[in-house]
Design a protein around this motif. Structure first.
Motif, PDB file in Angstrom:
ATOM      1  N   HIS A 286       0.856  -1.297  -0.075  1.00 42.05           N
ATOM      2  CA  HIS A 286      -0.069   0.003  -0.038  1.00 42.05           C
ATOM      3  C   HIS A 286       0.889   1.244  -0.161  1.00 42.05           C
ATOM      4  N   HIS A 287       0.765   1.997  -1.205  1.00 42.75           N
ATOM      5  CA  HIS A 287       1.807   3.296  -1.280  1.00 42.75           C
ATOM      6  C   HIS A 287       0.943   4.623  -0.963  1.00 42.75           C
ATOM      7  N   LYS A 288      -0.342   4.358  -0.658  1.00 37.08           N
ATOM      8  CA  LYS A 288      -1.003   5.791  -0.379  1.00 37.08           C
ATOM      9  C   LYS A 288      -1.458   5.796   1.113  1.00 37.08           C
ATOM     10  N   VAL A 289      -0.321   5.433   1.769  1.00 39.99           N
ATOM     11  CA  VAL A 289      -0.895   5.330   3.475  1.00 39.99           C
ATOM     12  C   VAL A 289       0.230   6.121   3.908  1.00 39.99           C
ATOM     13  N   HIS A 290      -0.453   7.086   4.984  1.00 39.52           N
ATOM     14  CA  HIS A 290       0.675   8.111   5.569  1.00 39.52           C
ATOM     15  C   HIS A 290       0.122   8.069   6.972  1.00 39.52           C
ATOM     16  N   LEU A 291       1.437   8.190   7.834  1.00 34.21           N
ATOM     17  CA  LEU A 291       1.074   8.095   9.173  1.00 34.21           C
ATOM     18  C   LEU A 291       1.740   9.696   9.609  1.00 34.21           C
ATOM     19  N   LEU A 292       0.719  10.595  10.656  1.00 37.40           N
ATOM     20  CA  LEU A 292       0.864  11.791  11.158  1.00 37.40           C
ATOM     21  C   LEU A 292       0.854  11.620  12.482  1.00 37.40           C
ATOM     22  N   ARG A 293       2.037  11.915  13.030  1.00 34.32           N
ATOM     23  CA  ARG A 293       2.238  11.710  14.652  1.00 34.32           C
ATOM     24  C   ARG A 293       2.150  13.055  15.091  1.00 34.32           C
ATOM     25  N   LEU A 294       1.062  13.317  16.288  1.00 33.72           N
ATOM     26  CA  LEU A 294       0.980  14.337  17.050  1.00 33.72           C
ATOM     27  C   LEU A 294       1.929  14.333  18.425  1.00 33.72           C
ATOM     28  N   LYS A 295       2.146  15.312  18.889  1.00 33.01           N
ATOM     29  CA  LYS A 295       3.187  15.095  20.075  1.00 33.01           C
ATOM     30  C   LYS A 295       2.476  15.154  21.662  1.00 33.01           C
ATOM     31  N   ASN A 296       1.369  16.058  21.768  1.00 33.31           N
ATOM     32  CA  ASN A 296       0.999  16.467  23.061  1.00 33.31           C
ATOM     33  C   ASN A 296      -0.514  16.486  23.249  1.00 33.31           C
ATOM     34  N   SER A 297      -1.244  15.480  22.535  1.00 31.89           N
ATOM     35  CA  SER A 297      -2.631  15.289  22.591  1.00 31.89           C
ATOM     36  C   SER A 297      -3.086  13.626  23.179  1.00 31.89           C
ATOM     37  N   THR A 298      -4.086  13.766  24.121  1.00 29.31           N
ATOM     38  CA  THR A 298      -4.421  12.741  24.727  1.00 29.31           C
ATOM     39  C   THR A 298      -5.405  11.982  23.862  1.00 29.31           C
ATOM     40  N   HIS A 299      -6.072  10.782  24.105  1.00 32.30           N
ATOM     41  CA  HIS A 299      -6.854   9.851  23.291  1.00 32.30           C
ATOM     42  C   HIS A 299      -8.185  10.780  22.781  1.00 32.30           C
TER      43      HIS A 299
END
Length: 345
Positions: A286-299
């Motif tokens: 799957h080449h159209k998948v991206h992961l964005l990581r946030l730093k300071n947010s709770t669930h």
């Protein structure tokens, strides 16, 4: 003094009802094709959670749901999945069932915490035939739930999302669809997409999905969550050998763009779950998948807790939309372009 404080809060709430949400986006569609949206909420949540991602919507009860805050990453027309643990029974303050009152208390607290307000509407009040209409006694402002029916992205949840999808496509037959999910809802989107492979879904946004319950358990950050995660499967409708997002990835179309959003400090569904899903997506081509990581947010606070995270989340979603030819806000997409390039491989 206390009375003055309550009066001040009441006045502010009244003002908020009539001022436009500063987070409102202006979606532009350059495709010539109509789009619609389906939202899959987290456990025990309904349209009041949807409101965190769209400034205003009309709920299934006919009531108008408004959120003073949040982000604008969803647009109308939109349908929200009602999963099987949700009770659409009339509001009953006289019930002797303690779980009914627990549900009312939890939903009331969450609405107040995130600035969600519900306004009555003649649309719902006059629609006597609608099963979730105000006339039937149901309100999205407070609802009860049945803990034992929580299903964690397995058969009952998949069927609930299929029901929403079927009804949505009947109501909006000539639209392409963006499916957006949070937590359990995001996980269910994975299992649903693998099992039913709907052709008119053109994009997925998955906020805090888990990959599998055992892996979630291994990475639980706190003793309390470890206890809950160990006890919960014995009480809810969960099959250890049943469907899971990580087992479903191979059967999800490789043509669908997918954005996964996770937070480094999420102690309910740790970032490792999203990273595990991302690795499996990449491994299966799957080449159209991206992961964005946030730093300071709770669930439960990805759209609220931290202004930097909030702005990053909202703008990157619009940059993702723009990149794949989906409706987007031009200014927000431009703001998110730099962060988007970091995760656009």
């Amino acid at each position: 003094m206390l009375k003055k404080q309550y009066l001040y809060i009441l006045i502010l709430n009244c003002i908020y009802l009539f001022i436009p949400n500063s987070n409102a986006a202006e979606f532009q569609n350059l495709t010539g094709k109509a789009f619609s949206y389906i939202f899959a909420p987290g456990i025990i949540s309904i349209e009041t959670q949807t409101a965190k991602y769209i400034p205003e919507l009309v709920g299934s009860s006919g009531e108008t749901v408004v959120c003073n805050g949040g982000i604008h990453t969803l647009n109308s027309p939109i349908s929200t999945c009602m999963f099987s643990e949700i009770s659409n029974q009339p509001l009953s303050t006289q019930s002797i069932n303690p779980f009914v009152h627990l549900g009312y208390w939890i939903t009331d607290k969450l609405n107040k915490k995130y600035g969600v307000t519900v306004r009555k509407s003649n649309q719902g009040a006059t629609d006597q035939s609608a099963p979730n209409s105000v006339a039937s006694g149901f309100t999205v402002e407070k609802h009860a739930f049945d803990f034992t029916k929580i299903n964690l992205a397995q058969e009952a949840d998949i069927n609930a999302l299929l029901k929403t999808y079927t009804e949505h496509t009947q109501k909006y037959p000539d639209t392409d669809i963006i499916v957006y999910g949070v937590s359990r809802g995001a996980a269910t989107i994975c299992t649903f997409m693998a099992k039913h492979q709907p052709k008119n879904v053109k994009g997925l946004v998955l906020e805090a999905p888990f990959d599998s319950f055992p892996h979630l358990l291994r990475h639980s950050h706190t003793t309390l969550h470890r206890i809950i995660n160990k006890v919960a499967p014995k009480l809810i409708s969960y099959d250890p050998n049943g469907d899971s997002p990580i087992k479903s990835i191979e059967n999800i179309s490789k043509d669908i763009p997918i954005l996964i959003v996770a937070s480094q400090i999420d102690d309910v569904i740790p970032v490792q779950c999203s990273e595990s899903l991302m690795r499996k997506f990449v491994k299966t081509g799957h080449h159209k998948v991206h992961l964005l990581r946030l730093k300071n947010s709770t669930h439960s606070g990805y759209a609220f807790d931290d202004n930097a995270d909030k702005l990053k989340y909202q703008s990157v979603v619009h940059a993702f939309y723009k990149h794949y030819g989906l409706p987007y806000d031009a200014n927000l997409a431009l703001q998110g372009d730099e962060e988007w390039k970091k995760i656009c491989h």
